[in-house]
Design a protein around this motif. Sequence first.
Motif, PDB file in Angstrom:
ATOM      1  N   ASP A   1       0.934  -1.092  -0.053  1.00 29.53           N
ATOM      2  CA  ASP A   1      -0.018  -0.128   0.000  1.00 29.53           C
ATOM      3  C   ASP A   1       0.816   1.177  -0.058  1.00 29.53           C
ATOM      4  O   ASP A   1       1.117   1.906   1.225  1.00 29.53           O
ATOM      5  CB  ASP A   1      -0.930  -0.022   1.094  1.00 29.53           C
ATOM      6  N   TYR A   2       1.453   1.684  -1.128  1.00 31.06           N
ATOM      7  CA  TYR A   2       2.449   2.525  -1.185  1.00 31.06           C
ATOM      8  C   TYR A   2       1.869   3.714  -2.083  1.00 31.06           C
ATOM      9  O   TYR A   2       1.015   3.505  -3.105  1.00 31.06           O
ATOM     10  CB  TYR A   2       3.545   2.069  -2.036  1.00 31.06           C
ATOM     11  N   GLU A   3       2.251   4.846  -1.723  1.00 28.32           N
ATOM     12  CA  GLU A   3       2.121   6.260  -2.376  1.00 28.32           C
ATOM     13  C   GLU A   3       3.398   6.799  -2.762  1.00 28.32           C
ATOM     14  O   GLU A   3       4.125   7.243  -1.895  1.00 28.32           O
ATOM     15  CB  GLU A   3       0.967   6.877  -1.717  1.00 28.32           C
TER      16      GLU A   3
ATOM     17  N   ASP B   1       5.236   7.294   0.812  1.00 31.12           N
ATOM     18  CA  ASP B   1       4.474   6.916   1.864  1.00 31.12           C
ATOM     19  C   ASP B   1       4.048   5.762   1.788  1.00 31.12           C
ATOM     20  O   ASP B   1       3.409   5.115   0.808  1.00 31.12           O
ATOM     21  CB  ASP B   1       3.276   7.904   1.810  1.00 31.12           C
ATOM     22  N   ASN B   2       4.368   4.842   3.011  1.00 29.47           N
ATOM     23  CA  ASN B   2       3.806   3.350   3.238  1.00 29.47           C
ATOM     24  C   ASN B   2       2.812   3.368   4.266  1.00 29.47           C
ATOM     25  O   ASN B   2       3.195   3.754   5.200  1.00 29.47           O
ATOM     26  CB  ASN B   2       5.010   2.719   3.229  1.00 29.47           C
ATOM     27  N   ARG B   3       1.805   3.086   3.917  1.00 26.36           N
ATOM     28  CA  ARG B   3       0.701   3.180   4.871  1.00 26.36           C
ATOM     29  C   ARG B   3       0.903   2.072   6.053  1.00 26.36           C
ATOM     30  O   ARG B   3      -0.023   1.936   6.870  1.00 26.36           O
ATOM     31  CB  ARG B   3      -0.850   2.884   4.380  1.00 26.36           C
TER      32      ARG B   3
ATOM     33  N   SER C   1       9.836  -4.777  10.171  1.00 22.58           N
ATOM     34  CA  SER C   1       9.487  -3.351   9.561  1.00 22.58           C
ATOM     35  C   SER C   1       9.207  -3.541   8.130  1.00 22.58           C
ATOM     36  O   SER C   1       9.786  -4.231   7.341  1.00 22.58           O
ATOM     37  CB  SER C   1      10.709  -2.602   9.951  1.00 22.58           C
ATOM     38  N   GLN C   2       8.382  -2.707   7.615  1.00 19.92           N
ATOM     39  CA  GLN C   2       8.328  -2.311   6.121  1.00 19.92           C
ATOM     40  C   GLN C   2       8.867  -1.029   5.621  1.00 19.92           C
ATOM     41  O   GLN C   2       9.559  -0.315   6.545  1.00 19.92           O
ATOM     42  CB  GLN C   2       6.828  -2.202   5.866  1.00 19.92           C
ATOM     43  N   ALA C   3       9.022  -0.741   4.570  1.00 23.18           N
ATOM     44  CA  ALA C   3       9.522   0.165   3.697  1.00 23.18           C
ATOM     45  C   ALA C   3       9.209   1.617   4.399  1.00 23.18           C
ATOM     46  O   ALA C   3       7.976   1.936   4.446  1.00 23.18           O
ATOM     47  CB  ALA C   3       9.572   0.287   2.299  1.00 23.18           C
ATOM     48  N   PRO C   4      10.126   2.553   5.020  1.00 20.93           N
ATOM     49  CA  PRO C   4       9.510   3.486   5.720  1.00 20.93           C
ATOM     50  C   PRO C   4       9.499   4.915   4.892  1.00 20.93           C
ATOM     51  O   PRO C   4       9.960   5.020   3.510  1.00 20.93           O
ATOM     52  CB  PRO C   4      10.923   3.740   6.563  1.00 20.93           C
ATOM     53  N   ASP C   5       8.583   5.746   5.161  1.00 23.28           N
ATOM     54  CA  ASP C   5       8.410   6.907   4.732  1.00 23.28           C
ATOM     55  C   ASP C   5       9.678   7.772   4.630  1.00 23.28           C
ATOM     56  O   ASP C   5      10.551   7.723   5.617  1.00 23.28           O
ATOM     57  CB  ASP C   5       7.281   7.745   5.581  1.00 23.28           C
TER      58      ASP C   5
END
Length: 714
Positions: A241-243, A270-272, A294-298
């Motif tokens: 869920d990336y933007e 931005d990763n939600r 952890s997921q890819a950080p903002d």
Amino acid sequence: MLDQSNNGYASARAVAVACLLALSLNVQGQSEASPETDGDATENIPDTSGWACADCPFSYGLTGSILFGAGYVSDDFHDFGNFGGLDDDGVFGAFGADLLYRTEDGHHLSIFGERLGLDSRTLSIEGGRQGSYKLWLRYDEIPHARLQNTQTIFDGAGTANQELPPDWVRAGTTDGMTALDASLRDIDIGHDRETVGLGFLIGSESPWRYRADVQRETRDGERLQGASFIFRASELAAPVDYETTRLDAAIGYVRDLWELELSYDLSIFDNRNRSLRWQNPFLGINGADTGEISQAPDNQFHQVMLSGSWRQSRWLSLAGQVAFGRMDQDEQFLATSLNPNFSGIGLPRSNLDGEVNTRIVNLRATSKITRRMNANVRFKYDERDDDTPRDAFTQVVSDTFLTEAQINEPVSYERTGIKGELDYRLFSFLKLTASAEHKSMERKFQEVEDTDTEIYSFQARATPFSRLSINLEATREDRDNDLDPSLLGPQVNPGLRRFHFAEKERDFLRLNVDYAILDNLFAGVYVELADEDYQDVQIGLSDATSESYGLDLSATFSEHITAYAFVALETLEADISGADNINGAPWEARQDDEFRTVGLGVNFNELPGKWVQANLDIAYNSADGDIRIDKFGVDAPEFPELETTRFTLDAWIERALRKNMNLRIGYLFGKLTEDDFFHDNVAPNTVPTLLSLGQRTPGQTVHVISAMLRYQFQ
């Protein structure tokens, strides 16, 4: 088949471009026929006296075509429809447009869309006034179908919080999970990418130029991610869920002999989902029942660039760019562990507080030294200064046990390169090019702090006679380093050599030969050889070789019939040295891959009667892979061979129904088969310590038929 909605008008545009090229070649030929130019140059000027261009006059008003209809896909097959939108069976809509509205005062509006009835659609709207301004709006969507018919036990699969079923029974291995079969449910892995862009360009008789482009990209779906507790692992459907928002804006100033542009680039990611949390389906060791990844950080990136060029005369021109950038990442840290046994372990700070400054300099000087000799020199500088604070972080391995604290190592480097190139026309039919390049890289906190690379290249381009063209290129690359094994991290074999750090020798050779067998029959042959040798390797990639061979043919049987055919073969071989652990038994691995590609096609234009045009494209691809591992003193079993074959046939024919209306009928056939021991017959419980998604090897056939109407505006 479905992206041919603009085929007729693409041909018209190609004719117009050919006319413009003919015009430019004629003007260029006249300007170069001067005492200062090479006396042989006039021999290459084409005779344009017999050229004709019926489509060169502009048509005002509305021109173009729209395409609408429907199609049918016979089967669900992710690997066949991946990126193309034909992965689901059933009926789909087929829509396309290629429209242009032009006025006599230079205003224009164009609309282009293809595959609008599928998930791989593209739409572009552009308008403005020629030589004054331009505005555009673009939309693009691409599906990435990763895995099909996979299975998972987790409730909430594809989200940031995945839990075990209420009746789940934990076990030490998958064969003891009594609720496994009853808990499995189907899930497909893949995501969609959508991009929306808006921009403008302003430029008129004034020397000032302005442009800006904004893009917003979103990705939504799932991806495959592994998660483990020591030696027991699970495959998860992780959320996507990336933007990403990008801005490119610039102001430029153009004069007769020089130009400058100041631009600003912005990227915001931005990763939600900050993390992925899952419950351990195995019996936890030392309280490890729940994990978190952890997921890819903002993050953000800003860059300002000044670029420009200056042409002092025909003898000297200069160009360059200077850029300063900054990357920021201050996402909050996750807890060290969710294991209650380690709840008292703190963090030295609450977030990364990451900051990276970048500096880039690119310069190029080009000179025409004599009528036969050209030279250029290029300089590149790229610096990444990572100012992220350094602290000691307590290591909790797989939420199970503690190890000594480690200090984070920011990645900083400086890359410098300089390249000189010299072109010399020895004879009217022979041109030689030689270049030399030096690249150096300095790093921090790595086992290799400095690498130096020397690259030498030679190229000869010959046209012994009008029907034959030969191009020979040879390159030699040498890389040295200052390896210090003591800088390797803990529990890392001191003999390890990462291939992009290791000392390397690489030789590359390519030969292209193009020959016009007849006036309407052309052939091309190429051979490409490469060899890489990593000299100081004890553990890691030690050498690799590749060979590529190809033959292509093209023919024009008449004004209305053209055809092509090609065949290509590529082989890759690599040797890898390894060890079970720091003091374990050494082993050698060898990987051999072979790729074969064959294709042919025929295009018919203006068929007899009311048939307008037709096209046939056939492609066959196959690949084989062989992996062997030899341990000193140990008999290693042979791995099964990896095999992949793909065959596609794409055919369509178009018939005129009336003056402005055509009917297009299309057929697409695809077949894919694979033998992959990594996935063949590997169910979720096949490996005792791996709860997998049960990924299946693809092997299926798909048929796609379509019928569409094309309405043409004239």
